[in-house]
Enzyme design. Sequence first.
Site, PDB file in Angstrom:
ATOM      1  N   ASP A  79      -2.185  11.365  16.686  1.00  0.00           N
ATOM      2  CA  ASP A  79      -2.878  12.450  15.980  1.00  0.00           C
ATOM      3  C   ASP A  79      -4.395  12.309  16.137  1.00  0.00           C
ATOM      4  O   ASP A  79      -4.938  11.223  15.956  1.00  0.00           O
ATOM      5  CB  ASP A  79      -2.473  12.361  14.499  1.00  0.00           C
ATOM      6  N   ASP A 102      -8.171  15.032  20.823  1.00  0.00           N
ATOM      7  CA  ASP A 102      -9.170  15.707  20.001  1.00  0.00           C
ATOM      8  C   ASP A 102     -10.538  15.624  20.679  1.00  0.00           C
ATOM      9  O   ASP A 102     -11.302  14.678  20.474  1.00  0.00           O
ATOM     10  CB  ASP A 102      -9.212  15.075  18.602  1.00  0.00           C
ATOM     11  N   HIS A 182      -8.860  19.966   6.616  1.00  0.00           N
ATOM     12  CA  HIS A 182      -8.239  18.697   6.211  1.00  0.00           C
ATOM     13  C   HIS A 182      -8.559  18.374   4.751  1.00  0.00           C
ATOM     14  O   HIS A 182      -9.711  18.457   4.337  1.00  0.00           O
ATOM     15  CB  HIS A 182      -8.760  17.546   7.079  1.00  0.00           C
ATOM     16  N   GLY A 213      -2.320  20.630   6.542  1.00  0.00           N
ATOM     17  CA  GLY A 213      -1.177  21.248   5.855  1.00  0.00           C
ATOM     18  C   GLY A 213      -1.110  20.961   4.358  1.00  0.00           C
ATOM     19  O   GLY A 213      -0.297  21.556   3.660  1.00  0.00           O
ATOM     20  N   ASN A 235      -0.944  15.085   5.665  1.00  0.00           N
ATOM     21  CA  ASN A 235      -1.357  13.719   5.389  1.00  0.00           C
ATOM     22  C   ASN A 235      -1.765  13.544   3.917  1.00  0.00           C
ATOM     23  O   ASN A 235      -1.153  12.774   3.182  1.00  0.00           O
ATOM     24  CB  ASN A 235      -2.524  13.327   6.323  1.00  0.00           C
TER      25      ASN A 235
HETATM   26  O1  G3H Z   1      -3.949  15.729  11.493  1.00  0.00           O
HETATM   27  C1  G3H Z   1      -3.613  15.570  10.313  1.00  0.00           C
HETATM   28  C2  G3H Z   1      -3.606  16.651   9.364  1.00  0.00           C
HETATM   29  O2  G3H Z   1      -4.164  17.788   9.848  1.00  0.00           O
HETATM   30  C3  G3H Z   1      -3.434  16.418   7.935  1.00  0.00           C
HETATM   31  O3  G3H Z   1      -4.162  17.297   7.103  1.00  0.00           O
HETATM   32  O4  G3H Z   1      -4.604  15.777   5.210  1.00  0.00           O
HETATM   33  O5  G3H Z   1      -4.894  18.210   4.958  1.00  0.00           O
HETATM   34  O6  G3H Z   1      -2.638  17.252   5.159  1.00  0.00           O
HETATM   35  P1  G3H Z   1      -4.076  17.107   5.511  1.00  0.00           P
HETATM   36 ZN    ZN Z   2      -5.525  17.242  11.661  1.00  0.00          ZN
END
Ligand code: G3H
Ligand code: ZN
Length: 287
Positions: A79, A102, A182, A213, A235
Amino acid sequence: MTAKDWFTMAHKENFAIGAFNVDSLDIFKAIMMAASAKKSPVMVEFSPGEVKYFGMKNVVDMVINARKEYKIPILLNLDHGKPVELVEEAIEQPGFDNVHFDGSDMEFKENITECKKIVDKAHKKGLLVEGEFDKVSGSSEKHEEDIDLEQLKNSYTKVGNAAKFVSETGVDILASIFGNIHGTFPVQPDLDIDLLRQIQQAVPNTFLSLHGGSGITADQVKAAVAEGIVKVNVNTELRVAYKDALEEELGENPKEYKVYKLTPDVIMAVASVVENKIDVFGSAGKI
Ligand code: G3H
Ligand code: ZN
């Protein structure tokens, strides 16, 4: 089934696969238990910091072992992979299905050049590549401050750039930005579903992911999945559930020193978040 098969099925059947970050062994167990209980395919993902914590070799071994133990489709993703060398290292490992390169800190042109090289290497090994320009902002934590909406809107995916980026790099998945950020915030911005529709129309043969998310309402996530999102990254909500449950356990059991006796309820708390997400994403019962 390969990762490409799963995302193709998800696109056709209008569901998304949760890409859950692994911050600790307990969180990994929670994801496994939840996906298993829900009979759902799942993606586990490790950011560079999370890879550093576990060690690349342990990440790979852990996932390979879990595939045998849980007998469910567990996709493995690097990721927000950077620098280039770390992404290349992941491509060389057995077990990875996807690498997210990224390059959003690079100039658009340089990002395209470096991303294309990654795509060539990854495709030779049968891996998918996720690309990112127009940086997904924020950080995976519980934020107390308000979002600067104007600034956030400047980071939204430019439709023309999406088509150019995809055609010049050949990425399989594009990290799209349309109100997602995020972390969780006191007031979470609304997703711009019209923009998402335009992005998908501009790159009809590319899978779209939704980063950030956490904190987005179930209805909005469902609307995004209906418009083509096939991968949702989560996350912060896992980290928060873990920390809150651990604090509670420590408070209730001040004399307990065996960590493995403190963690079962913590794991259940995280698993419950993952199960809810799987229901929202519509991936339950897809195995
Ligand atoms: O790449 C990881 C995510 O985009 C997690 O995002 O921490 O808002 O759930 P989040
Ligand atoms: Zn992310």
